[in-house]
Write a protein that holds these residues in place. Structure first.
Motif, short mmCIF file in Angstrom:
data_model
loop_
_atom_site.label_atom_id
_atom_site.label_comp_id
_atom_site.label_asym_id
_atom_site.label_seq_id
_atom_site.Cartn_x
_atom_site.Cartn_y
_atom_site.Cartn_z
N UNK A 668 -26.68 35.12 18.51
CA UNK A 668 -25.99 35.21 17.22
C UNK A 668 -26.11 36.63 16.67
N UNK A 669 -24.96 37.18 16.29
CA UNK A 669 -24.92 38.51 15.66
C UNK A 669 -24.64 38.30 14.18
N UNK A 670 -25.64 38.55 13.34
CA UNK A 670 -25.50 38.31 11.90
C UNK A 670 -24.44 39.23 11.28
N UNK A 671 -24.21 40.37 11.90
CA UNK A 671 -23.20 41.29 11.33
C UNK A 671 -21.79 40.77 11.49
N UNK A 672 -21.57 39.78 12.40
CA UNK A 672 -20.24 39.24 12.63
C UNK A 672 -19.94 38.04 11.75
N UNK A 673 -20.89 37.60 10.95
CA UNK A 673 -20.66 36.48 10.03
C UNK A 673 -19.98 37.02 8.78
N UNK A 674 -18.67 36.81 8.68
CA UNK A 674 -17.89 37.36 7.56
C UNK A 674 -17.67 36.36 6.44
N UNK A 675 -17.70 35.06 6.75
CA UNK A 675 -17.28 34.08 5.75
C UNK A 675 -18.40 33.22 5.21
N UNK A 676 -19.53 33.14 5.90
CA UNK A 676 -20.60 32.24 5.47
C UNK A 676 -21.88 33.04 5.23
N UNK A 677 -22.73 32.42 4.42
CA UNK A 677 -24.07 32.94 4.13
C UNK A 677 -25.08 31.86 4.47
N UNK A 678 -26.12 32.23 5.21
CA UNK A 678 -27.13 31.26 5.63
C UNK A 678 -28.18 31.10 4.54
N UNK A 679 -28.48 29.83 4.23
CA UNK A 679 -29.52 29.48 3.26
C UNK A 679 -30.53 28.59 3.99
N UNK A 680 -31.78 29.00 4.03
CA UNK A 680 -32.80 28.30 4.81
C UNK A 680 -33.67 27.45 3.90
N UNK A 681 -33.92 26.23 4.33
CA UNK A 681 -34.87 25.33 3.69
C UNK A 681 -35.69 24.65 4.78
N UNK A 682 -36.98 24.51 4.55
CA UNK A 682 -37.87 23.93 5.54
C UNK A 682 -38.30 22.54 5.08
N UNK A 683 -38.24 21.54 6.00
CA UNK A 683 -38.65 20.19 5.67
C UNK A 683 -38.29 19.22 6.79
N UNK A 684 -38.71 17.97 6.59
CA UNK A 684 -38.47 16.91 7.56
C UNK A 684 -37.33 16.04 7.07
N UNK A 685 -36.31 15.86 7.91
CA UNK A 685 -35.11 15.14 7.49
C UNK A 685 -35.31 13.65 7.39
N UNK A 686 -36.43 13.10 7.84
CA UNK A 686 -36.67 11.66 7.73
C UNK A 686 -37.67 11.34 6.64
N UNK A 687 -38.06 12.33 5.85
CA UNK A 687 -38.97 12.12 4.72
C UNK A 687 -38.14 12.22 3.44
N UNK A 688 -38.21 11.22 2.64
CA UNK A 688 -37.33 11.12 1.48
C UNK A 688 -37.60 12.22 0.46
N UNK A 689 -38.84 12.52 0.19
CA UNK A 689 -39.14 13.51 -0.83
C UNK A 689 -38.67 14.91 -0.42
N UNK A 690 -38.62 15.16 0.90
CA UNK A 690 -38.09 16.44 1.35
C UNK A 690 -36.58 16.49 1.15
N UNK A 691 -35.89 15.39 1.40
CA UNK A 691 -34.45 15.36 1.19
C UNK A 691 -34.10 15.42 -0.29
N UNK A 692 -34.92 14.82 -1.13
CA UNK A 692 -34.63 14.84 -2.57
C UNK A 692 -34.75 16.23 -3.16
N UNK A 693 -35.40 17.14 -2.47
CA UNK A 693 -35.50 18.52 -2.98
C UNK A 693 -34.22 19.31 -2.76
N UNK A 694 -33.25 18.73 -2.03
CA UNK A 694 -31.98 19.40 -1.76
C UNK A 694 -30.90 18.90 -2.72
N UNK A 695 -29.96 19.75 -3.07
CA UNK A 695 -28.83 19.31 -3.91
C UNK A 695 -27.77 18.60 -3.06
N UNK A 696 -28.07 17.39 -2.63
CA UNK A 696 -27.19 16.68 -1.72
C UNK A 696 -25.83 16.36 -2.34
N UNK A 697 -25.76 16.26 -3.67
CA UNK A 697 -24.49 15.92 -4.30
C UNK A 697 -23.52 17.09 -4.35
#
Length: 858
Positions: A668-697
């Motif tokens: 992956x060449x980050x300089x070639x990404x023209x339309x999107x911006x990466x936002x990183x979040x760390x957590x477990x997708x099968x744990x409810x409290x980790x998912x509730x920390x995301x703006x899923x709506x």
């Protein structure tokens, strides 16, 4: 040296006179006068000489055996024996010989005085001395056995002669009585009796000779085996490194029986014929029947052991019982051989080792969880042909494969599935499934490590290209990593079509996430249940513009051209002014390859678009749950589809400090990404409290990825994805109750956000490419970042309110936007209709209807 005593030696004392020893035996020469011995000194403590000796102190007489071994002792020993001890003073006991008995001392002295070569010469026996008794014993046994056989034969012969004479006497007595009664005597009958007796005498010698031959042939193998064993022992005693003859003979027999497939039946046949021949000779020797009758009787004894019950006489009974016993052994061996052959054949059939004799069949190499849906799609494709044959070869047991296929419980629609066990890397196994005559060959990717799976697929392609007979069909190879596609195509050349299922699923997920409902359309097109792509040449369309070709098929929808002048290049959605040339083929979407044909052009009213409407592209926010292998490829595809200012949220358990390094390592060449911006979040997708920390709506689309840590286990990956889906839906329902209620009221949930997760599982099937390898080029363009793609458009782009149009008229209006309409979904309908059957009937369309089109990527 003279044997007389030395006259210079003084005589022994008077009280030491050897009065006990007897004179010399008479067999010694008279010239050898025995010199009187001086007795040994006494062993008791008193120094007084003893004149009386006990019986135990006598020296034993020399035996003839000892004299025969050394009749003439050496001169030094003779001199020592002839020299008497000097008349010395009273003898004292030597402490060196204390406790030594006189006999032991004499024995030691004699051993010391004997020459060193005497012991080995007299103690070793030559090998011939051990062989002579054995040979003599064997010859004696053979002579005794022959004598017994001769006596037994003579006894049988005498018994038969007596029995024959008794019969003749009875016949003569009967005739004599009849002559006395009739007062006449027929002399010709009496002469006949004497002639018959004279003829019988020469046959007796022949019968004796036949009996002797049968006994000799039976005894010959025993003598030969005994001789081989004896020679082996002699050679092994001489040379320990030489292999014995009996072992070499057994080895040759073993090699003969192993290398030649018909050796065992041949040996059994020879044994049967030998038993019949020897039995016939033996019966000929003990009975009065002819040789032909005796051979036939011997065969009856071999075939049926109960026939010997009719034998009369001791000799015939003994021979018949022996033949019957041999027959039972022969038939027991035959039964064992036949049983082994049948068992081996059934075992070969059970394990899938037999050869497949088929033509134009579909060959599948390997086993995976995609096999069930692949078999189902191929069976549907073969339904129009009246069925077909699918051969599956994998490194599994044949019975297990058949049981797993039976558990799938789908209708094969006349298609036969044949399973064989074998390795696609072995040419012999490939020839066993008629690989050179297959219509198409599918190489499935193995579950587990992607690089190892692709390496095995590459070796399989090398094996397929090495088939001497050549390949009639093309090869479809499923790969796990997109980076290995170039290498496989380099090895396979034009024969190979690659399908990177992992990459295809990723691209489908992106398209279906952005356009809900597109998964069902892809499912219909990539399978054979409804409509699919077909490529075919129609000479009557040569010289026609593509705009007219679009409305020439009432049962199909043209969507591209295969240009012959450009080497068969696939062009989707060409210009309306393109004129078909000779050799060009038309790409259509139809129900089957024999259900469509061009027809005369219908009368279609051309109209104009209601307005020059351009679908605006707005920034989107998308969430990736999980870290997928080759996730960098999905990021690049998503960047090509989304509008500038879009955000891609990445939520997974990979530490944020390691994500950038992994993405860069993946290409992956980050300089070639023209339309999107990466936002990183760390957590477990099968744990409810980790998912509730995301703006899923707030997300426009959420993609749940099979995590790389559980990718090797399909069940665990699916369970994890399903748990994440349920948690996200529940959190969204609580945060956005109105929106969730609207989504849940969609009939069947077919076009809801997330419903495509289960539907697109069929989209990765390779059945379309198996039937026609050219479809792979069509799919590659539809999945690529550039070119054409499949989209869902609202109806207000093509018609006005309350306007009545038929399908052909909508197709022509869509051409003004350089789009090809392939189907539609009515308001409230569960599924979209691809390639509608009625294209000329007018109807009123609803503003909430949508159309499925193929258009260029914006």
């Amino acid at each position: 040296m003279p044997l007389d005593p030395d006259p210079s030696s003084p005589p022994p004392p008077a009280h030491h006179r050897d009065w006990f020893f007897p004179p010399a035996p008479p067999f010694l020469p008279s010239s050898r006068a025995r010199t009187p011995r001086t007795p040994f000194p006494s062993t008791y403590r008193s120094s007084k000489p003893c004149s009386v000796y006990s019986f135990a102190d006598r020296r034993p007489l020399p035996t003839p055996r000892s004299r025969s071994r050394s009749p003439h002792p050496p001169p030094e020993q003779q001199q020592q024996q002839q020299t008497p001890p000097p008349p010395s003073a009273p003898r004292r006991r030597d402490p060196r010989y204390a406790g030594v008995r006189r006999d032991d001392a004499r024995t030691a002295a004699s051993v010391k005085a004997a020459p060193p070569t005497a012991a080995p010469v007299h103690g070793r026996k030559p090998a011939a001395s051990a062989i002579t008794p054995r040979w003599s014993g064997m010859l004696s046994a053979a002579v005794i056995l022959l004598c017994l056989a001769s006596l037994l034969r003579r006894n049988f012969s005498l018994h038969d002669q007596v029995y024959h004479l008794q019969e003749q006497l009875a016949v003569a007595t009967a005739k004599l009585q009849s002559c006395i009664v009739g007062s006449s005597l027929d002399m010709s009958d009496i002469d006949f009796l004497y002639q018959d007796d004279n003829i019988t005498m020469p046959n007796r010698s022949l019968k004796n000779f036949s009996l002797l031959i049968s006994l000799s042939v039976l005894y010959a193998p025993l003598v030969i085996l005994k001789y081989i064993d004896l020679v082996s022992k002699i050679r092994s005693s001489r040379d320990s490194e030489e292999v014995p003859i009996n072992k070499r003979f057994a080895y040759r027999v073993d090699i003969f029986l192993s290398l030649h497939p018909y050796a065992k039946p041949l040996v059994l046949l020879v044994a049967t014929l030998l038993l019949i021949a020897l039995g016939g000779l033996a019966l000929y020797g003990v009975t009065d029947d002819s040789l032909t009758d005796c051979l036939w009787l011997s065969w009856t004894f071999v075939a049926d052991s109960g026939n010997h019950a009719n034998a009369v006489g001791f000799g015939p009974k003994l021979v018949s019982v022996s033949i019957s016993i041999g027959g039972m052994l022969v038939f027991a061996m035959m039964l064992g051989l036949v049983t082994d052959s049948i068992s081996e054949k059934f075992d070969s059939l059970r394990k899938g080792r037999s050869e497949v004799i088929e033509q134009s069949h579909t060959l599948i190499l390997g086993w995976s969880d995609k096999l069930g849906s692949l078999l189902n799609q191929i069976a549907i494709a073969n339904e129009s042909l009246g069925g077909g044959t699918i051969v599956v070869m994998a490194e599994r047991d044949k019975e297990e494969m058949e049981a797993d296929i039976a558990k799938m419980e789908f209708d094969l629609k006349g298609t036969a599935v044949i399973c064989r066990s074998g390795s696609p890397l072995i040419l012999a196994d490939l020839k066993k499934v008629s690989v050179s005559k297959a219509r198409a060959i599918v190489v499935l990717a193995e579950e587990g490590n992607a690089d190892q799976s692709d390496a095995r697929a590459l070796r399989t392609v090398l094996s397929l290209t090495g088939v001497k007979e050549g390949l009639r069909g093309h090869i479809v190879v499923e790969l796990s990593d997109l980076d290995n596609e170039v290498l496989v195509k380099l090895v396979g050349g034009d024969l190979v079509e690659t399908v990177v299922a992992h990459d295809v699923i990723g691209r489908l997920m992106i398209q279906c996430a952005r356009q809900p409902g597109l998964a069902q359309i892809w499912e219909d097109i990539l399978g054979f249940e409804n409509c699919e792509f077909y490529i075919k040449r129609w000479p009557k369309l040569d010289g026609m513009r593509f705009e007219d070709v679009l409305i020439s098929f009432p049962d199909a929808i043209p969507c591209g051209i295969k240009v012959a002048s450009h080497g068969g290049k696939i062009i989707l959605n060409p210009d309306d002014c393109y004129v078909l040339q000779e050799g060009d083929e038309v790409i259509v979407i139809a129900e089957d390859d024999d259900t469509y044909a061009p027809a005369p052009l219908p009368k279609v009213r051309r109209g104009y678009l209601p307005k020059d409407f351009v679908v605006p592209k707005s920034p989107e926010r998308i969430l990736f749950c999980g870290w997928r292998r080759d996730i960098e490829d999905m990021i690049m595809v998503l960047d090509a589809f989304l509008a500038p200012g879009s955000e891609l949220w990445m939520f997974n358990e990979v530490p944020e400090v390691d994500r950038e390094r992994k993405l860069i390592d993946g290409g992956l060449d980050f300089s070639r990404l023209d339309n999107i911006t990466l936002v990183h979040r760390e957590g477990n997708a099968v744990i409810r409290r980790h998912l509730e920390s995301l703006p899923l709506e707030s997300f426009d689309s959420i993609l749940i990825l099979a995590d790389e840590s559980v990718e090797d286990s399909a069940i665990q990956a699916d369970s994890r994805s399903l748990a994440t889906l349920l948690l996200i839906r529940d959190i969204q329902a609580k945060r956005l109750p109105y929106r969730e209620a609207m989504v849940s009221h969609v009939p069947g949930g077919a076009f809801s956000e997330g419903s495509w997760i289960g539907e697109m599982q069929q989209a990765s099937d390779k059945s379309v490419i198996i039937k026609d390898r050219q479809i792979n080029d069509v799919l590659e363009e539809l999945f690529a970042e550039q070119g054409n793609e499949m989209q869902i458009r609202p109806s207000d782009l093509y018609l006005r309110d309350e306007e009545e149009l038929n399908f052909f008229e909508i197709v022509l209006r869509a051409r003004q936007r350089k789009e090809i309409v392939i189907g539609y979904r009515l308001e409230g309908a569960e599924r979209a209709i691809i390639n509608p059957t009625d294209k000329v009937s007018r109807r009123r369309w609803s503003p909430k209807d949508v159309f499925v089109v193929i258009s260029e990527k914006e």
